[in-house]
Design a protein around this motif. Structure first.
Motif, mmCIF file in Angstrom:
data_model
loop_
_atom_site.group_PDB
_atom_site.id
_atom_site.type_symbol
_atom_site.label_atom_id
_atom_site.label_comp_id
_atom_site.label_asym_id
_atom_site.label_seq_id
_atom_site.Cartn_x
_atom_site.Cartn_y
_atom_site.Cartn_z
ATOM 1 N N GLU A 208 40.828 38.362 37.174
ATOM 2 C CA GLU A 208 40.416 39.556 36.567
ATOM 3 C C GLU A 208 41.154 40.150 35.432
ATOM 4 O O GLU A 208 40.850 40.628 34.340
ATOM 5 C CB GLU A 208 40.412 40.795 37.716
ATOM 6 N N LYS A 209 42.841 39.897 35.531
ATOM 7 C CA LYS A 209 43.406 40.374 34.521
ATOM 8 C C LYS A 209 43.277 39.542 33.220
ATOM 9 O O LYS A 209 42.887 40.253 32.083
ATOM 10 C CB LYS A 209 44.977 40.027 34.807
ATOM 11 N N VAL A 210 42.885 38.135 33.362
ATOM 12 C CA VAL A 210 42.500 37.114 32.119
ATOM 13 C C VAL A 210 41.063 37.752 31.550
ATOM 14 O O VAL A 210 40.894 37.604 30.378
ATOM 15 C CB VAL A 210 42.537 35.858 32.466
ATOM 16 N N LYS A 211 40.169 38.043 32.416
ATOM 17 C CA LYS A 211 38.839 38.436 32.074
ATOM 18 C C LYS A 211 39.053 39.651 31.180
ATOM 19 O O LYS A 211 38.304 39.668 30.020
ATOM 20 C CB LYS A 211 37.953 38.496 33.227
ATOM 21 N N MET A 212 39.764 40.641 31.645
ATOM 22 C CA MET A 212 39.727 42.096 30.863
ATOM 23 C C MET A 212 40.439 41.586 29.574
ATOM 24 O O MET A 212 40.067 42.011 28.544
ATOM 25 C CB MET A 212 40.797 42.910 31.638
ATOM 26 N N HIS A 213 41.567 41.102 29.600
ATOM 27 C CA HIS A 213 42.101 40.605 28.244
ATOM 28 C C HIS A 213 41.487 39.796 27.295
ATOM 29 O O HIS A 213 41.067 40.345 26.159
ATOM 30 C CB HIS A 213 43.363 39.495 28.621
#
Length: 100
Positions: A21-26
């Protein structure tokens, strides 16, 4: 599977989901300005722990290829599909634990 092993597997899936989720948002925020080295580090544990899982191997290969070629669209596609699969795995695990 023993209860402690199930909880550890559940914890691994939750940590993987958080990283994804962190990578997707980034990537969604930065697109072509994505910091691929950071994404590689953030997803490192997920890639290592789930690289042999038949349900995720195709998506992991897609993420890995996208990171190597710095193709944010490919990484985003693999991350999105991995998230959907991890969500299904978590739901299945929760259901199994509730029924035991």
């Amino acid at each position: 599977m023993s209860s402690p092993a199930r909880f550890l597997r559940l914890q691994d899936m939750l940590l993987a989901k958080t990283s994804l989720e962190k990578v997707k948002m980034h990537i969604e925020e930065r697109k072509e300005r994505t910091v691929f080295r950071w994404a590689q580090r953030e997803l490192g544990e997920f890639l290592k722990k789930f690289s042999k899982d038949e349900r995720l191997i195709t998506y992991i290969d897609e993420i890995d290829a996208g990171l190597r070629t710095e193709n944010y669209e490919k990484v985003l596609e693999g991350v999105s599909r991995s998230l959907a699969t991890i969500d299904e795995m978590l739901q299945h695990e929760y259901t199994d634990m509730a029924n035991s």
